[in-house]
Design a protein around this motif. Structure first.
Motif, PDB file in Angstrom:
ATOM      1  N   MET A  52      52.306  35.572  33.025  1.00  0.00           N
ATOM      2  CA  MET A  52      51.393  35.332  34.148  1.00  0.00           C
ATOM      3  C   MET A  52      51.628  36.358  35.257  1.00  0.00           C
ATOM      4  SD  MET A  52      51.409  31.188  34.725  1.00  0.00           S
ATOM      5  CE  MET A  52      50.398  31.337  36.201  1.00  0.00           C
ATOM      6  N   ILE A  53      52.881  36.523  35.632  1.00  0.00           N
ATOM      7  CA  ILE A  53      53.219  37.395  36.756  1.00  0.00           C
ATOM      8  C   ILE A  53      52.964  38.864  36.410  1.00  0.00           C
ATOM      9  CG2 ILE A  53      55.123  38.228  38.203  1.00  0.00           C
ATOM     10  CD1 ILE A  53      56.319  35.380  37.994  1.00  0.00           C
ATOM     11  N   ILE A  54      53.398  39.279  35.218  1.00  0.00           N
ATOM     12  CA  ILE A  54      53.264  40.691  34.837  1.00  0.00           C
ATOM     13  C   ILE A  54      51.797  41.101  34.705  1.00  0.00           C
ATOM     14  CG2 ILE A  54      53.683  42.384  32.994  1.00  0.00           C
ATOM     15  CD1 ILE A  54      56.346  40.901  32.457  1.00  0.00           C
ATOM     16  N   VAL A  55      51.015  40.302  33.959  1.00  0.00           N
ATOM     17  CA  VAL A  55      49.604  40.651  33.740  1.00  0.00           C
ATOM     18  C   VAL A  55      48.820  40.581  35.046  1.00  0.00           C
ATOM     19  CG1 VAL A  55      47.478  40.027  32.532  1.00  0.00           C
ATOM     20  CG2 VAL A  55      49.661  39.941  31.330  1.00  0.00           C
ATOM     21  N   SER A  56      49.098  39.567  35.869  1.00  0.00           N
ATOM     22  CA  SER A  56      48.401  39.460  37.154  1.00  0.00           C
ATOM     23  C   SER A  56      48.779  40.611  38.080  1.00  0.00           C
ATOM     24  CB  SER A  56      48.741  38.132  37.842  1.00  0.00           C
ATOM     25  OG  SER A  56      48.197  37.053  37.129  1.00  0.00           O
ATOM     26  N   PHE A  57      50.039  41.051  37.997  1.00  0.00           N
ATOM     27  CA  PHE A  57      50.463  42.187  38.813  1.00  0.00           C
ATOM     28  C   PHE A  57      49.725  43.455  38.380  1.00  0.00           C
ATOM     29  CE2 PHE A  57      53.380  45.760  39.732  1.00  0.00           C
ATOM     30  CZ  PHE A  57      53.436  45.627  41.124  1.00  0.00           C
ATOM     31  N   LEU A  58      49.555  43.620  37.064  1.00  0.00           N
ATOM     32  CA  LEU A  58      48.798  44.774  36.556  1.00  0.00           C
ATOM     33  C   LEU A  58      47.335  44.695  36.997  1.00  0.00           C
ATOM     34  CD1 LEU A  58      50.254  45.087  32.928  1.00  0.00           C
ATOM     35  CD2 LEU A  58      50.727  46.567  34.892  1.00  0.00           C
ATOM     36  N   ALA A  59      46.775  43.475  36.975  1.00  0.00           N
ATOM     37  CA  ALA A  59      45.393  43.291  37.428  1.00  0.00           C
ATOM     38  C   ALA A  59      45.281  43.582  38.924  1.00  0.00           C
ATOM     39  CB  ALA A  59      44.931  41.859  37.142  1.00  0.00           C
ATOM     40  N   LEU A  60      46.339  43.227  39.664  1.00  0.00           N
ATOM     41  CA  LEU A  60      46.375  43.516  41.092  1.00  0.00           C
ATOM     42  C   LEU A  60      46.337  45.026  41.337  1.00  0.00           C
ATOM     43  CD1 LEU A  60      46.793  42.606  44.053  1.00  0.00           C
ATOM     44  CD2 LEU A  60      49.253  42.619  43.601  1.00  0.00           C
ATOM     45  N   ILE A  61      47.107  45.761  40.538  1.00  0.00           N
ATOM     46  CA  ILE A  61      47.107  47.227  40.633  1.00  0.00           C
ATOM     47  C   ILE A  61      45.715  47.771  40.295  1.00  0.00           C
ATOM     48  CG2 ILE A  61      48.013  49.366  39.634  1.00  0.00           C
ATOM     49  CD1 ILE A  61      50.679  47.917  39.246  1.00  0.00           C
ATOM     50  N   ALA A  62      45.119  47.227  39.213  1.00  0.00           N
ATOM     51  CA  ALA A  62      43.792  47.686  38.783  1.00  0.00           C
ATOM     52  C   ALA A  62      42.756  47.467  39.874  1.00  0.00           C
ATOM     53  CB  ALA A  62      43.383  46.958  37.503  1.00  0.00           C
ATOM     54  N   ASN A  63      42.788  46.286  40.507  1.00  0.00           N
ATOM     55  CA  ASN A  63      41.829  46.012  41.573  1.00  0.00           C
ATOM     56  C   ASN A  63      42.104  46.862  42.808  1.00  0.00           C
ATOM     57  OD1 ASN A  63      39.902  44.038  40.670  1.00  0.00           O
ATOM     58  ND2 ASN A  63      41.556  42.547  40.578  1.00  0.00           N
ATOM     59  N   SER A  64      43.374  47.177  43.047  1.00  0.00           N
ATOM     60  CA  SER A  64      43.716  48.056  44.166  1.00  0.00           C
ATOM     61  C   SER A  64      43.169  49.461  43.928  1.00  0.00           C
ATOM     62  CB  SER A  64      45.235  48.105  44.366  1.00  0.00           C
ATOM     63  OG  SER A  64      45.752  46.829  44.697  1.00  0.00           O
ATOM     64  N   VAL A  65      43.255  49.912  42.657  1.00  0.00           N
ATOM     65  CA  VAL A  65      42.685  51.219  42.296  1.00  0.00           C
ATOM     66  C   VAL A  65      41.171  51.189  42.482  1.00  0.00           C
ATOM     67  CG1 VAL A  65      42.261  52.829  40.388  1.00  0.00           C
ATOM     68  CG2 VAL A  65      44.546  51.845  40.713  1.00  0.00           C
TER      69      VAL A  65
END
Length: 265
Positions: free
Chosen positions: A181-194
């Motif tokens: 949950m944390i890892i994938v959501s963190f990656l999604a957070l990076i993607a949305n930040s990009v």
């Protein structure tokens, strides 16, 4: 040329803008639509009387009010999207759809309804961006067909997710994998930040780009919510935080789907 200004209280994201554009498509007297979502304002440049299309705006029930309708000498610019804007939106569309697949896959593998729900929110964004890009130059019947299929598909997925949430609330002991949950959501957070960076990089003050910025900023908040839920799952040894955040996001997704379905009316 006439310039009519509307205040539209419930216009706060790309969905409402797209609904209004499609509702007014087909009125030959309308020459240009200028949206200011931040201030809930729509300016319509048109010939003839505003009463020709005014009721169509009111029919959407977005609390619209005609402020004034005056003669205008403003120059009408061609409504062609800048190459940089279109390129940024295509990238954002690709990122959102890619993470829809990633989060959906890992959400079911890790038994996290928060990730599954977040993936549908990514899909909702993809649909909004896709409709805006793919509908350019298309006939209004094609636009409505795309909107209807997208809306029903999204509701079906969200309904399946909500049924699963209810099943788990009923007592099925399935702990989500909080690490995933944390890892994938963190990656999604990076993607949305990009995505947010790409949109900001266009330095555009146009309504659809400003709306996309607001939409992506909301996604970042949702990503943080899933990360927090994952942390709570770990420290409470309970799956309830995941189910709560999942339920909230599913409701947001269903609300967005009904907005999209309005496009087909």
């Amino acid at each position: 040329m006439q310039k009519s200004t509307f205040i539209i209280t419930k216009m706060d994201c790309p969905s409402e803008e797209q609904m209004i554009r499609m509702k007014l498509d087909g009125f030959p007297s309308i020459k240009q639509l200028n949206f200011d979502i931040a201030n809930r304002k729509l300016i319509v440049f048109h010939t003839g009387e505003a009463s020709v299309f005014e009721q169509s705006i009111y029919d959407l029930k977005f609390d619209a009010t005609l402020i004034d309708s005056l003669a205008s000498n403003d120059e009408i610019k061609e409504d062609n999207a800048d190459h940089l804007q279109k390129k940024a939106l295509w990238w954002v569309l690709g990122i959102n759809f890619g993470f829809f697949i990633i989060e959906m896959t890992y959400g079911w593998i890790s038994r996290s309804m928060g990730l599954v729900a977040d993936s549908l929110d990514m899909l909702a964004d993809s649909i909004v961006y896709g409709l805006s890009l793919l509908a350019v130059g298309a006939a209004i019947t094609r636009k409505k067909s795309i909107a209807k299929m997208s809306g029903y598909f999204q509701i079906a997925l969200a309904a399946i997710g909500l049924i699963e949430v209810i099943r788990r609330f009923a007592g099925v002991d399935e702990m989500p994998v909080f690490q995933t949950m944390i890892i994938v959501s963190f990656l999604a957070l990076i993607a949305n930040s990009v995505s947010l960076y790409l949109i900001q990089k266009t330095k555009s003050n146009e309504a659809h780009m400003q709306a996309s910025m607001i939409f992506t900023s909301n996604d970042i908040i949702i990503n943080i919510g899933v990360i927090v839920a994952g942390i709570l799952v770990h420290f409470t040894s309970s799956g309830y935080p995941d189910l709560v955040i999942g339920s909230i996001i599913f409701i947001i997704v269903v609300r967005g789907a009904f907005r999209i379905l309005k496009l087909s009316n």
